[in-house]
Design a protein around this motif. Structure first.
Motif, PDB file in Angstrom:
ATOM      1  N   LEU A 123      -1.614  -0.884 -22.041  1.00 21.58           N
ATOM      2  CA  LEU A 123      -1.700   0.535 -21.726  1.00 21.58           C
ATOM      3  C   LEU A 123      -0.372   1.231 -21.968  1.00 21.58           C
ATOM      4  CD1 LEU A 123      -3.923   0.254 -18.542  1.00 21.58           C
ATOM      5  CD2 LEU A 123      -4.628   0.686 -20.895  1.00 21.58           C
ATOM      6  N   TYR A 124      -0.400   2.562 -21.902  1.00 22.81           N
ATOM      7  CA  TYR A 124       0.751   3.336 -22.364  1.00 22.81           C
ATOM      8  C   TYR A 124       1.479   4.101 -21.265  1.00 22.81           C
ATOM      9  CZ  TYR A 124      -1.172   2.272 -26.922  1.00 22.81           C
ATOM     10  OH  TYR A 124      -1.628   1.618 -28.017  1.00 22.81           O
ATOM     11  N   TYR A 125       0.974   4.096 -20.044  1.00 24.12           N
ATOM     12  CA  TYR A 125       1.683   4.670 -18.905  1.00 24.12           C
ATOM     13  C   TYR A 125       1.995   6.165 -19.082  1.00 24.12           C
ATOM     14  CZ  TYR A 125       2.551  -0.351 -18.368  1.00 24.12           C
ATOM     15  OH  TYR A 125       2.415  -1.712 -18.298  1.00 24.12           O
ATOM     16  N   ASN A 126       1.087   6.902 -19.712  1.00 26.22           N
ATOM     17  CA  ASN A 126       1.387   8.316 -19.961  1.00 26.22           C
ATOM     18  C   ASN A 126       1.210   9.189 -18.731  1.00 26.22           C
ATOM     19  OD1 ASN A 126      -1.401   7.795 -20.170  1.00 26.22           O
ATOM     20  ND2 ASN A 126      -1.733   9.727 -21.228  1.00 26.22           N
ATOM     21  N   LYS A 127       0.562   8.684 -17.686  1.00 22.74           N
ATOM     22  CA  LYS A 127       0.381   9.454 -16.452  1.00 22.74           C
ATOM     23  C   LYS A 127       1.009   8.770 -15.252  1.00 22.74           C
ATOM     24  CE  LYS A 127      -1.889  13.029 -18.002  1.00 22.74           C
ATOM     25  NZ  LYS A 127      -1.357  14.397 -17.885  1.00 22.74           N
ATOM     26  N   GLY A 128       1.949   7.873 -15.523  1.00 22.77           N
ATOM     27  CA  GLY A 128       2.593   7.152 -14.448  1.00 22.77           C
ATOM     28  C   GLY A 128       2.233   5.680 -14.491  1.00 22.77           C
ATOM     29  N   VAL A 129       2.651   4.953 -13.459  1.00 19.00           N
ATOM     30  CA  VAL A 129       2.406   3.510 -13.399  1.00 19.00           C
ATOM     31  C   VAL A 129       2.044   3.125 -11.969  1.00 19.00           C
ATOM     32  CG1 VAL A 129       3.304   1.206 -13.917  1.00 19.00           C
ATOM     33  CG2 VAL A 129       4.176   3.179 -15.184  1.00 19.00           C
ATOM     34  N   ASN A 130       1.047   2.247 -11.859  1.00 25.33           N
ATOM     35  CA  ASN A 130       0.636   1.724 -10.566  1.00 25.33           C
ATOM     36  C   ASN A 130       1.187   0.310 -10.419  1.00 25.33           C
ATOM     37  OD1 ASN A 130      -0.685   0.794  -8.277  1.00 25.33           O
ATOM     38  ND2 ASN A 130      -2.616   1.783  -8.767  1.00 25.33           N
ATOM     39  N   PHE A 131       2.140   0.132  -9.502  1.00 25.42           N
ATOM     40  CA  PHE A 131       2.766  -1.174  -9.271  1.00 25.42           C
ATOM     41  C   PHE A 131       2.152  -1.888  -8.064  1.00 25.42           C
ATOM     42  CE2 PHE A 131       5.921   1.660 -11.184  1.00 25.42           C
ATOM     43  CZ  PHE A 131       6.386   0.903 -12.252  1.00 25.42           C
ATOM     44  N   ALA A 132       1.224  -1.250  -7.361  1.00 23.16           N
ATOM     45  CA  ALA A 132       0.672  -1.799  -6.120  1.00 23.16           C
ATOM     46  C   ALA A 132      -0.153  -3.057  -6.385  1.00 23.16           C
ATOM     47  CB  ALA A 132      -0.192  -0.750  -5.423  1.00 23.16           C
ATOM     48  N   VAL A 133      -0.125  -3.979  -5.425  1.00 17.05           N
ATOM     49  CA  VAL A 133      -0.883  -5.226  -5.535  1.00 17.05           C
ATOM     50  C   VAL A 133      -1.665  -5.435  -4.239  1.00 17.05           C
ATOM     51  CG1 VAL A 133      -0.790  -7.712  -5.942  1.00 17.05           C
ATOM     52  CG2 VAL A 133       0.905  -6.204  -7.027  1.00 17.05           C
ATOM     53  N   ALA A 134      -2.976  -5.574  -4.356  1.00 13.74           N
ATOM     54  CA  ALA A 134      -3.815  -5.791  -3.172  1.00 13.74           C
ATOM     55  C   ALA A 134      -3.383  -7.055  -2.443  1.00 13.74           C
ATOM     56  CB  ALA A 134      -5.277  -5.898  -3.594  1.00 13.74           C
ATOM     57  N   GLY A 135      -3.341  -6.968  -1.124  1.00 13.94           N
ATOM     58  CA  GLY A 135      -2.976  -8.123  -0.309  1.00 13.94           C
ATOM     59  C   GLY A 135      -1.495  -8.350  -0.175  1.00 13.94           C
ATOM     60  N   SER A 136      -0.678  -7.479  -0.768  1.00 13.46           N
ATOM     61  CA  SER A 136       0.770  -7.676  -0.718  1.00 13.46           C
ATOM     62  C   SER A 136       1.325  -7.275   0.648  1.00 13.46           C
ATOM     63  CB  SER A 136       1.459  -6.874  -1.822  1.00 13.46           C
ATOM     64  OG  SER A 136       1.212  -5.488  -1.674  1.00 13.46           O
ATOM     65  N   THR A 137       2.515  -7.773   0.919  1.00 10.75           N
ATOM     66  CA  THR A 137       3.169  -7.517   2.200  1.00 10.75           C
ATOM     67  C   THR A 137       4.427  -6.682   2.003  1.00 10.75           C
ATOM     68  OG1 THR A 137       4.348  -9.626   1.965  1.00 10.75           O
ATOM     69  CG2 THR A 137       2.307  -9.632   3.256  1.00 10.75           C
ATOM     70  N   ALA A 138       4.846  -6.032   3.072  1.00 13.82           N
ATOM     71  CA  ALA A 138       6.112  -5.302   3.028  1.00 13.82           C
ATOM     72  C   ALA A 138       7.277  -6.279   3.008  1.00 13.82           C
ATOM     73  CB  ALA A 138       6.221  -4.358   4.223  1.00 13.82           C
ATOM     74  N   LEU A 139       7.199  -7.323   3.822  1.00 13.45           N
ATOM     75  CA  LEU A 139       8.246  -8.338   3.855  1.00 13.45           C
ATOM     76  C   LEU A 139       8.056  -9.340   2.720  1.00 13.45           C
ATOM     77  CD1 LEU A 139       8.401  -9.094   7.690  1.00 13.45           C
ATOM     78  CD2 LEU A 139      10.085  -7.832   6.329  1.00 13.45           C
ATOM     79  N   PRO A 140       9.149  -9.834   2.137  1.00 18.40           N
ATOM     80  CA  PRO A 140       9.025 -10.874   1.121  1.00 18.40           C
ATOM     81  C   PRO A 140       8.282 -12.087   1.668  1.00 18.40           C
ATOM     82  CG  PRO A 140      11.266 -10.007   1.180  1.00 18.40           C
ATOM     83  CD  PRO A 140      10.556  -9.446   2.380  1.00 18.40           C
ATOM     84  N   ALA A 141       7.490 -12.710   0.805  1.00 17.95           N
ATOM     85  CA  ALA A 141       6.697 -13.862   1.238  1.00 17.95           C
ATOM     86  C   ALA A 141       7.578 -14.970   1.798  1.00 17.95           C
ATOM     87  CB  ALA A 141       5.866 -14.381   0.063  1.00 17.95           C
ATOM     88  N   GLU A 142       8.778 -15.153   1.212  1.00 22.15           N
ATOM     89  CA  GLU A 142       9.666 -16.203   1.684  1.00 22.15           C
ATOM     90  C   GLU A 142      10.151 -15.929   3.104  1.00 22.15           C
ATOM     91  OE1 GLU A 142      11.550 -14.144  -1.320  1.00 22.15           O
ATOM     92  OE2 GLU A 142       9.377 -14.389  -1.539  1.00 22.15           O
ATOM     93  N   LEU A 143      10.448 -14.653   3.402  1.00 22.23           N
ATOM     94  CA  LEU A 143      10.907 -14.297   4.745  1.00 22.23           C
ATOM     95  C   LEU A 143       9.789 -14.480   5.769  1.00 22.23           C
ATOM     96  CD1 LEU A 143      13.123 -13.175   6.581  1.00 22.23           C
ATOM     97  CD2 LEU A 143      12.328 -10.871   6.025  1.00 22.23           C
ATOM     98  N   LEU A 144       8.583 -14.091   5.402  1.00 24.84           N
ATOM     99  CA  LEU A 144       7.440 -14.300   6.302  1.00 24.84           C
ATOM    100  C   LEU A 144       7.291 -15.781   6.636  1.00 24.84           C
ATOM    101  CD1 LEU A 144       4.686 -11.910   4.876  1.00 24.84           C
ATOM    102  CD2 LEU A 144       5.692 -11.798   7.154  1.00 24.84           C
ATOM    103  N   ALA A 145       7.475 -16.626   5.628  1.00 26.35           N
ATOM    104  CA  ALA A 145       7.289 -18.063   5.828  1.00 26.35           C
ATOM    105  C   ALA A 145       8.412 -18.675   6.656  1.00 26.35           C
ATOM    106  CB  ALA A 145       7.191 -18.756   4.473  1.00 26.35           C
ATOM    107  N   THR A 146       9.657 -18.283   6.369  1.00 23.84           N
ATOM    108  CA  THR A 146      10.789 -18.934   7.037  1.00 23.84           C
ATOM    109  C   THR A 146      11.051 -18.385   8.435  1.00 23.84           C
ATOM    110  OG1 THR A 146      12.323 -17.403   5.935  1.00 23.84           O
ATOM    111  CG2 THR A 146      11.908 -19.525   4.867  1.00 23.84           C
ATOM    112  N   LYS A 147      10.925 -17.075   8.598  1.00 25.07           N
ATOM    113  CA  LYS A 147      11.250 -16.469   9.896  1.00 25.07           C
ATOM    114  C   LYS A 147      10.064 -16.433  10.846  1.00 25.07           C
ATOM    115  CE  LYS A 147      13.483 -12.460  12.033  1.00 25.07           C
ATOM    116  NZ  LYS A 147      14.235 -11.202  11.803  1.00 25.07           N
ATOM    117  N   TYR A 148       8.853 -16.226  10.292  1.00 24.60           N
ATOM    118  CA  TYR A 148       7.688 -16.044  11.157  1.00 24.60           C
ATOM    119  C   TYR A 148       6.626 -17.122  10.988  1.00 24.60           C
ATOM    120  CZ  TYR A 148       9.696 -11.429  11.955  1.00 24.60           C
ATOM    121  OH  TYR A 148      10.543 -10.402  12.300  1.00 24.60           O
ATOM    122  N   MET A 149       6.848 -18.056  10.079  1.00 22.91           N
ATOM    123  CA  MET A 149       5.898 -19.147   9.831  1.00 22.91           C
ATOM    124  C   MET A 149       4.522 -18.621   9.429  1.00 22.91           C
ATOM    125  SD  MET A 149       7.995 -21.487  10.277  1.00 22.91           S
ATOM    126  CE  MET A 149       9.590 -21.713  11.042  1.00 22.91           C
TER     127      MET A 149
END
Length: 326
Positions: A123-149
């Motif tokens: 695609l050509y991104y002529n109207k912007g770009v969608n970077f969102a990913v379903a199921g994603s978290t605000a915190l990095p996955a590594e931090l969730l795993a190490t700090k909060y298990m």
């Protein structure tokens, strides 16, 4: 029919308030004033309604977030997957059987076609770009795993990863070699940016995996909010000037939690039969998020930041659902 009416009311509630607030500079987009969506400029001399979003002049949309915004990134990074699912013509990549909130915002604002997904390299991104990913978290996955298990079972493309994609794109040949001497920064002064909704999945995974007590969940809130605020600051540093940062829904009203944590204790519920402890968690998140947005406003007086109050929008629809046959 009833569900489509509720969905339409939800979308119109969310989109018809925002342009008025943008016209006044930095503002909070609160879920109030349900009896009057417009302002005096929303009616032309002939009595016709003028779409307030189109008056904003948005020409592109850039999105970070989760399933409320993703239109194809998760399905593109999951080889061979047919999920998320839905009914045609919206099934590809949406966790919905219809348009998402941000889809409707784009159409109402005159951004058509809707922004392309970052993972779709054709695609050509002529109207912007969608970077969102379903199921994603605000915190990095590594931090969730190490700090909060806590594991992130759907994707590791958390908010910081999406921000890196955005930075890479804004510094790419696609963006810079467009015969615009100032590069992407000036081009995107008329763009609208969404940072979220995101953060809800962090709490969802913690709750459903049963790893944290309510007190521990409460202690997690500042980290989640800080991740959203830091990402918003990163978006502003990339040149964004008009940004929407939505809060999270009243998760105690969601059927999955009401089913899993149903109780015979009446005081566990509010007047709409939503679970108080989970709604209190969402309100805590949203209050801290608004404080963070206020701080960003002071740091960036030339930018417009709007808090999108998804919490009150959802609560309003929950209250009037019976009037629409839901």
């Amino acid at each position: 029919m009833a569900s489509s009416l509720v969905q339409k009311q939800k979308i119109m509630f969310l989109v018809l308030l925002i342009c008025v607030l943008f016209s006044y500079g930095n503002a909070n987009w609160y879920g109030t004033g349900m009896t009057n969506y417009g302002n005096p400029d929303s009616i032309d001399p002939n009595g016709n309604v003028i779409n307030p979003l189109k008056k904003c002049g948005f020409d592109k949309m850039y999105l970070l977030g989760g399933s409320l915004s993703d239109t194809g990134n998760l399905i593109s990074e999951t080889v061979g997957s047919t999920l998320p699912f839905g009914k045609q013509p919206y099934s590809h990549g949406r966790s919905s059987n219809g348009l998402l909130i941000t889809d409707n915002f784009a159409y109402e604002a005159g951004i058509n076609p809707i922004p392309d997904t970052y993972k779709d390299l054709n695609l050509y991104y002529n109207k912007g770009v969608n970077f969102a990913v379903a199921g994603s978290t605000a915190l990095p996955a590594e931090l969730l795993a190490t700090k909060y298990m806590i594991s992130s079972p759907v994707t590791n493309s958390s908010l910081n990863v999406q921000l890196d994609w955005m930075s890479d794109y804004f510094n790419s040949a696609t963006c810079l070699n467009d015969n615009v001497s100032a590069g992407c920064t000036d081009r995107y002064n008329k763009a609208i940016f969404f940072v979220g909704e995101i953060g809800g999945s962090d709490y969802q995974y913690a709750i459903l995996q049963g790893k944290l007590t309510m007190d521990q969940l409460t202690d997690m809130v500042p980290d989640v909010v800080a991740a959203v605020i830091n990402a918003t600051r990163g978006v502003l540093n990339l040149g964004a000037r008009r940004v929407v940062v939505p809060g999270i829904f009243p998760i105690g009203c969601l059927p999955i939690y009401k089913t899993l944590f149903q109780s015979n204790v009446s005081t566990n519920y509010d007047e709409n039969q939503c679970l108080n402890q989970f709604n209190d968690l969402a309100k805590n998140h949203n209050e801290q998020l608004q404080e963070g947005i206020n701080g960003l406003m002071r740091e960036n007086p030339n930018a417009v930041l709007v808090y999108g109050d998804y919490y009150q929008a959802y609560k309003h629809l929950h209250r009037i659902a019976t009037l629409n046959g839901a």
